[in-house]
Design a protein around this motif. Structure first.
Motif, PDB file in Angstrom:
ATOM      1  N   ASP A  65       1.079  -1.173  -0.191  1.00 32.49           N
ATOM      2  CA  ASP A  65       0.048  -0.194   0.054  1.00 32.49           C
ATOM      3  C   ASP A  65       1.079   1.479   0.560  1.00 32.49           C
ATOM      4  OD1 ASP A  65       0.693   0.062   2.862  1.00 32.49           O
ATOM      5  OD2 ASP A  65      -0.588  -0.885   3.147  1.00 32.49           O
ATOM      6  N   SER A  82       1.385   4.017   3.188  1.00 34.02           N
ATOM      7  CA  SER A  82       0.058   5.104   3.290  1.00 34.02           C
ATOM      8  C   SER A  82      -0.926   3.765   4.201  1.00 34.02           C
ATOM      9  CB  SER A  82      -0.093   5.281   2.631  1.00 34.02           C
ATOM     10  OG  SER A  82       0.668   6.269   1.792  1.00 34.02           O
ATOM     11  N   LEU A 136      -7.049   4.431   5.535  1.00 41.27           N
ATOM     12  CA  LEU A 136      -7.785   5.185   6.419  1.00 41.27           C
ATOM     13  C   LEU A 136      -8.757   4.214   8.006  1.00 41.27           C
ATOM     14  CD1 LEU A 136      -7.675   7.715   4.679  1.00 41.27           C
ATOM     15  CD2 LEU A 136      -6.446   8.214   6.811  1.00 41.27           C
ATOM     16  N   TYR A 168       3.428  10.824   2.111  1.00 46.25           N
ATOM     17  CA  TYR A 168       2.341  10.365   2.162  1.00 46.25           C
ATOM     18  C   TYR A 168       1.931  11.310   0.614  1.00 46.25           C
ATOM     19  CZ  TYR A 168       2.593   8.072   6.995  1.00 46.25           C
ATOM     20  OH  TYR A 168       3.815   7.258   8.060  1.00 46.25           O
ATOM     21  N   TRP A 220      -3.775  11.243   0.497  1.00 49.02           N
ATOM     22  CA  TRP A 220      -3.938  10.124   1.302  1.00 49.02           C
ATOM     23  C   TRP A 220      -4.483  11.498   2.301  1.00 49.02           C
ATOM     24  CZ3 TRP A 220      -1.802  10.498   6.071  1.00 49.02           C
ATOM     25  CH2 TRP A 220      -1.758   9.261   6.647  1.00 49.02           C
TER      26      TRP A 220
END
Ligand code: PLP
Length: 403
Positions: free
Chosen positions: A148, A151, A154, A181, A185
């Motif tokens: 990923d 990152s 969330l 990031y 994001w």
């Protein structure tokens, strides 16, 4: 004699331990490629050195400065922060400390009660969990990995926010991942944080000047300005002025937080070096771009070099292209070498054993991923000169592809 239980719960700095081991081996005559360094192997800009020399003539350079820092410097730090980030903010203040490590430590002291939780985004800088534990807090890591792009998802952050969550530490550009990031994001992170108004946002920005591929980093509070009211931003001269040994960092935070941090600082270190603060008041920060340009060229070249070598060696799944800070992260778990360590138990973490073997057999010092919260990985520094760096990665990649 007995030592405190608080200190027993805290680990030694693994980076420093490894550095010592690498130095000992070098003293014994072994060729050592030290890829563990978190600093530039060059002196600060000449203009800054001259400002320090000029300040040596003044009595005030040898005397205590105000606890939270020399007012002219605080003003300069704040106005530059506003200018660089293109933000405005009422009610903020600055506290200058002995390096941003101390800034982060006293910031945590100013907000944490025992049992408070602090969310960390893995991979994270090794010192955060230890600092949190010192103040009786509980580190709560959220994982991410090469797949990923380092990152964290969330939703994974949202899931660990509880009434006990006091703060979240976000470090962009990131040590050890060598990434910042992405803006998309950051925007989504800002929106999530807006929903959690009780959480302090600790933004470690010590590498903010050190991104070497576009786009540049952005910060959540640029996307949601209301978050500035509970953000503490940390900066320093260590990385961008090549001055780790001068120990000077700062925090930009709401006045109430700066005043609380000032209490801790006033009763412990009394403040940062007056000499270095005074030199910084006079230093023209617009020199920074010119100073960092060759540094960025070097970092970009090293990052490309390792990428090309890994690609050519058919090792596509164990890294993500770094683009900022000094580091490149290697995931060992997909290499032919890994099976030799993991055997029947690939779920365990072998970072330390692998890094130990790499140091002893190849003379290459890496920092194991264990303490960054990323198992079976290691951090390598991109700051070494080109020729030895190429030698080191040739040896390393041969090691990784040998079962
Ligand atoms: N934050 C991060 C992410 C770091 O990597 C470091 C140093 O390695 C620091 C903070 C502390 O830097 P200093 O105390 O030298 O300002």
């Amino acid at each position: 004699m007995l030592l405190s239980s608080r200190v027993k719960g805290v680990s030694d700095s693994i980076t420093q331990q490894l550095n010592e081991k690498a130095q000992n081996l070098a003293e014994e005559g072994q060729i050592i490629y030290n890829l563990s360094a978190g600093q530039l192997p060059i002196k600060p800009p000449q203009e800054f050195i001259e400002k320090i020399q000029q300040q040596l003539n003044f009595l005030k350079s040898y005397q205590y400065s105000p606890v939270t820092g020399i007012p002219e410097l605080k003003k300069k730090i704040l106005s530059q922060h506003f200018e660089k980030r293109k933000i405005e903010g009422e009610g903020l203040d600055v506290i200058v400390s002995n390096g941003s490590k101390q800034s982060i430590y006293i910031a945590l002291g100013a907000i944490l009660d025992p049992g408070d939780e602090v969310i960390l985004l893995a991979p994270y800088w090794v010192s955060y969990p230890e600092m949190i534990k010192f103040w009786g807090g509980i580190p709560v890591p959220v994982k991410s990995n090469v797949y990923d792009a380092f990152s964290p998802v969330l939703e994974d952050i949202a899931k660990v926010i509880t009434p006990r969550t006091k703060a979240i530490i976000i470090n962009s550009p990131n040590n050890p991942a060598g990434i910042h990031y992405p803006e998309k994001w950051m925007k989504a992170f800002a929106a999530l944080m807006k929903e959690h108004s009780e959480v302090w946002l600790l933004s470690d920005e010590v590498y903010s000047d050190l991104s070497y591929f576009d786009p540049e980093p952005t910060y959540f509070y640029q996307h949601e300005p209301s978050l500035i009211e509970r953000t503490m931003s940390f900066g320093a001269i260590s990385k961008s002025l090549a001055a780790t040994g001068l120990r000077l960092g700062w925090t930009i935070a709401p006045k109430s937080a700066v005043s609380a941090m000032g209490k801790i600082q006033g009763q412990t270190t009394s403040g940062a070096s007056a000499l270095i603060q005074r030199a910084l008041v006079d230093f023209d920060f617009s020199q920074l771009g010119r100073f960092l340009e060759p540094v960025k060229v070097h970092l970009r070249r090293s990052a490309n070099m390792i990428r090309e070598k890994l690609r050519a060696s058919d090792l596509p799944n164990l890294w993500y292209q770094s683009h900022s800070a000094f580091y490149f992260m290697l995931d060992f778990s997909r290499t032919p070498m890994f099976a030799r360590f993991a055997g029947e138990h690939p779920e365990n973490d072998y970072s330390k054993e692998i890094c130990q073997e790499i140091l002893e057999t190849l003379g290459i010092a890496l920092v194991p991923g264990t303490d960054f919260g990323l198992p079976n990985s290691a951090r390598m520094s991109l700051t070494m000169e080109e020729v030895p760096f190429q030698e080191a990665i040739n040896k390393l990649v041969t090691y990784l592809i040998t079962p």
